[in-house]
Design an enzyme around this catalytic site. Structure first.
Site, PDB file in Angstrom:
ATOM      1  CD  GLU A  29       3.034   6.186   9.598  1.00  0.00           C
ATOM      2  OE1 GLU A  29       2.419   6.131  10.681  1.00  0.00           O
ATOM      3  OE2 GLU A  29       2.472   6.284   8.511  1.00  0.00           O
ATOM      4  CG  ASP A  77       0.982   9.527  10.438  1.00  0.00           C
ATOM      5  OD1 ASP A  77       1.721  10.089  11.261  1.00  0.00           O
ATOM      6  OD2 ASP A  77       1.165   9.558   9.202  1.00  0.00           O
ATOM      7  CG  ASP A 137      -3.185   7.664   8.859  1.00  0.00           C
ATOM      8  OD1 ASP A 137      -2.546   6.707   9.356  1.00  0.00           O
ATOM      9  OD2 ASP A 137      -2.694   8.450   8.040  1.00  0.00           O
ATOM     10  CG  ASP A 191      -1.612   3.997   5.179  1.00  0.00           C
ATOM     11  OD1 ASP A 191      -2.152   2.897   4.925  1.00  0.00           O
ATOM     12  OD2 ASP A 191      -1.325   4.846   4.321  1.00  0.00           O
TER      13      ASP A 191
END
Ligand SMILES: Nc1ncnc2c1ncn2[C@@H]1O[C@H](COP(=O)(O)OP(=O)(O)OP(=O)(O)O)[C@@H](O)[C@H]1O
Ligand SMILES: [Mg+2]
Ligand SMILES: [Mg+2]
Length: 665
Positions: A449, A522, A524, A526
């Protein structure tokens, strides 16, 4: 800080988010609020974990040499009772808690137990002092009976709270040990019930793991059926070798005799026992493989360091044997997978002070286990191979066949990949940093990403085997896009070119340019969203990649913990709490949270997330009922398509049956 300061502090936005919003959970409350951290969820597997905790305690008592009989009784009303004839949980007043018995402290306090110092138990499966208190917290009713010094005591609890003080029931001249009865709380587990078959299997395998114990099984006649008797007694002096023989049955194997044995580990410097290892391995002619790993009688389905030790011993042993019989040229190419894939393995170690990945103990992490097991098994394996040369050669032959097959497939892929690259030299996406493919390792594509994480990944990678394709932000949701739109999307076109295996019904994993495709985002929300979109892409556009097991999720850590020169990475909050309670116990820890992959330096990224020897990956699999293309498409549409009601319905119908086996490492 002065009172003044508190007065003047500006209210930080949301009025209701102040000190009063911060809760400190006391006693067993955290267990009821977050059962997942202690038993890995609230599903069927978690429910049965309660039984395992209580049985483990009884087994610990047996392995320590204090008990030789355990009874497991399942009654109607989802009531389970586990009895042992060990020393009995101590009932005297606890020195630190005046007025409370040790039993009450044990049942109602996390991290209370007699297995921390190794004085009362040498090689126990228990180590956290958490198990029985967690069972108590998650049961609507628990009764513990202890027979000690010819007297019987009992105490009862409801959802972790005592229903009254410890009671002396009376004389018990012929009884000793502990009996724990409990009923899992429906507030936590809903109407799920213990499955007799699952408990029966658990009980039986425990008996195989420790020949010194007799385990009696009993269940209410209404719960018994053709396969699960109402009563049975297990004791297996032959241990794992018998267990394996039964599992193999009449199937034909490469060697008629199994490779099995047991070996004590060398004593410690102070002369103390360091435990032992027992193993039984067969190589059937046709098998998908079956692997059972145990530590101190606890099943560790995800393997770990004892598994590594065994793999190393087998690989080194077979290589040495290959040299002995003049096959040294090929020997160096044998990998552990060549030796172990398709075999059926049972390995049980007993070690002091084991370290597991979490309270559910799915993976052993004690580093010394690898060394101890490798050293203990290696000698025996050498003998197994050389004592009977025909047998050794038969096994070596089978291993080399698997190796040749692997190398052949690899060479084939290599040729395909070269021709594909040449033919489409200009058509590999510009953003792709390809690997050289030299050196023979399995190749991997990391889909990363963002360009900055892509940059770190490029520096962290192994250039021979690891390729990097950065993608920008959220890719198109293919489940709600038209075919034209998908075709016109440049990120998706890049992905297709990099992978080279075609899409939809033309998708053929044989043409995939890498052995593994790894989504690395990541840790998280997102990142999870992006990973979901990418998985949607693979499920819909390249189902063969998923079906053939080429798709993986990387697992970057969330935290880095440091105290002095020790540091460790935690995957999530539970893992962090676990590390704080074990590795960093009583130490002042600094905790850093990684906001994204780009925040790690290349060395950290390599170590935690990319390097095969230290990372962990999740393999994305399809459950068998979704084998057909149409079924997959239907599921993806429902979950990721335009109509939110379908999603809602799916989640409603399936809540509570999230099957951990859909995802395996
Ligand atoms: N059947 C038993 N016989 C004797 N002592 C027991 C028995 N069950 C529990 N205990 C005592 O209670 C303590 C706490 O048990 P608990 O299961 O909570 O933790 P543990 O076994 O020490 O560690 P873990 O959390 O890893 O299971 C044990 O350490 C042991 O001292
Ligand atoms: Mg325990
Ligand atoms: Mg406890």
């Amino acid at each position: 800080m002065s009172d003044d300061l508190f007065d003047k502090l500006p209210s930080a936005g949301g009025e209701s988010y102040d000190g009063s919003a911060i809760e400190v959970l006391e006693g067993l409350e955290p267990v009821r609020r977050r059962p997942g951290m202690y038993i890995g969820g609230t599903d069927e597997r978690a429910l049965h974990h309660l039984a395992a905790e209580v049985l483990d305690n009884a087994m610990d008592e047996a392995v320590a040499g204090h008990a030789n009989r355990i009874e497991v009784t399942l009654d109607e009303g989802n009531r389970l009772t586990i009895t042992d004839n060990g020393r009995g949980i101590p009932v005297d007043e606890h020195p630190k808690f005046p007025g409370k018995s040790a039993l009450e402290v044990i049942l109602s306090t996390l991290h209370s137990g007699g297995k921390f110092s190794g004085k009362a138990y040498a090689t126990s499966g228990g180590l956290h002092g958490v198990g029985i208190s967690v069972v108590n917290a998650l049961s609507s009713h628990t009764r513990v009976e202890v027979a000690r010094s010819k007297e019987l005591f009992a105490q009862e609890f409801a959802r972790g709270a005592t229903l009254g003080p410890l009671q002396k029931i009376g004389a018990a001249p012929n009884r000793r040990g502990t009996a724990v009865s409990f009923t899992p709380d429906t507030e936590i587990f809903g109407d799920q019930q213990f499955k007799p078959a699952r408990l029966f299997k658990l009980v039986r395998s425990k008996a195989y793991l420790f020949a010194g114990v007799e385990i009696r099984w009993r269940c209410a006649p209404s719960l018994a059926d053709d396969t699960i008797p109402a009563e049975a007694t297990f004791q297996f002096p032959g241990g794992l070798a018998d267990h394996l023989a039964e599992q193999i049955g009449s199937r034909e194997c490469v060697t008629t005799q199994f490779f099995s044995g047991t070996q004590d580990f060398p004593r410690g410097d102070d002369g103390s026992e360091q435990g032992r290892v027992e193993w039984a391995i067969a190589w059937p002619l046709y098998s998908d493989g079956s692997y059972s790993w145990y530590c101190n009688t606890i099943p560790t389905p995800d393997g770990g360091t004892h598994e590594q030790g065994l793999r190393a011993a087998l690989t080194k042993g077979i290589r040495a044997f290959a040299e002995l019989v003049g096959q040294q040229k090929k020997a160096k190419d044998i990998t552990p997978d060549d030796v172990v894939t398709g075999s059926e393995v049972m390995l049980s170690v007993f070690i002091r002070d084991p370290q597991f990945q979490s309270q559910t103990k799915d993976r052993l992490t004690s580093p010394e286990a690898a060394r101890l097991v490798e050293a203990a098994v290696r000698d025996h394996f050498d003998h197994f191979l050389t004592d009977n040369l025909e047998r050794g050669k038969a096994l070596l032959g089978a291993v080399m066949e698997r190796m040749d097959e692997r190398l052949r497939r690899k060479a084939e892929r290599e040729v395909k990949r070269k021709t594909a690259t040449n033919a489409r030299k200009l058509r590999l996406p510009g953003k792709l940093t390809d690997c050289s493919g030299e050196g023979g390792g399995e190749t991997e594509l990391f889909i990363v990403e963002g360009d900055s994480a892509g940059g770190s990944a490029k520096q962290a990678r192994n250039r021979k085997t690891q390729a990097i394709l950065p993608i920008r932000g959220k890719i198109l949701n293919v489940a709600s896009a038209t075919a034209d739109k998908i075709r016109a999307n440049s990120e998706i076109a890049d992905l297709g070119l990099a992978l080279g295996c075609g899409t939809r019904k033309d998708c053929n994993a044989d043409n995939l340019r890498y052995d593994r495709v790894i989504i690395m985002t990541d840790a998280d929300v997102d990142g999870a969203h992006i990973a979901t979109l990418l998985m949607t892409f693979f499920f819909q556009e390249m189902p063969d990649i998923v079906r053939r097991g080429h798709l993986y999720l990387a697992q970057p850590p969330l935290y880095r913990l440091t105290a002095g020169s020790t540091s460790a990475y935690a995957r999530d909050d539970a893992h962090r709490a676990e590390l704080e309670a074990t590795v960093f116990k009583n130490k002042k820890v600094e905790v850093g949270r990684f906001k994204g992959l780009g925040e790690m330096n290349p060395g950290q990224l390599r170590e935690t997330t990319m390097a095969p020897e230290s990372r962990s990956l999740i393999r994305i699999t399809l459950p068998p009922e979704y084998e057909g293309r149409a079924a997959v498409k239907d599921l993806v549409d429902r979950l990721m398509g335009r109509n939110p009601e379908h999603r809602f319905m799916f989640i409603q119908n399936r809540a509570g049956e999230i099957d951990p086996e859909l995802i395996d490492a």
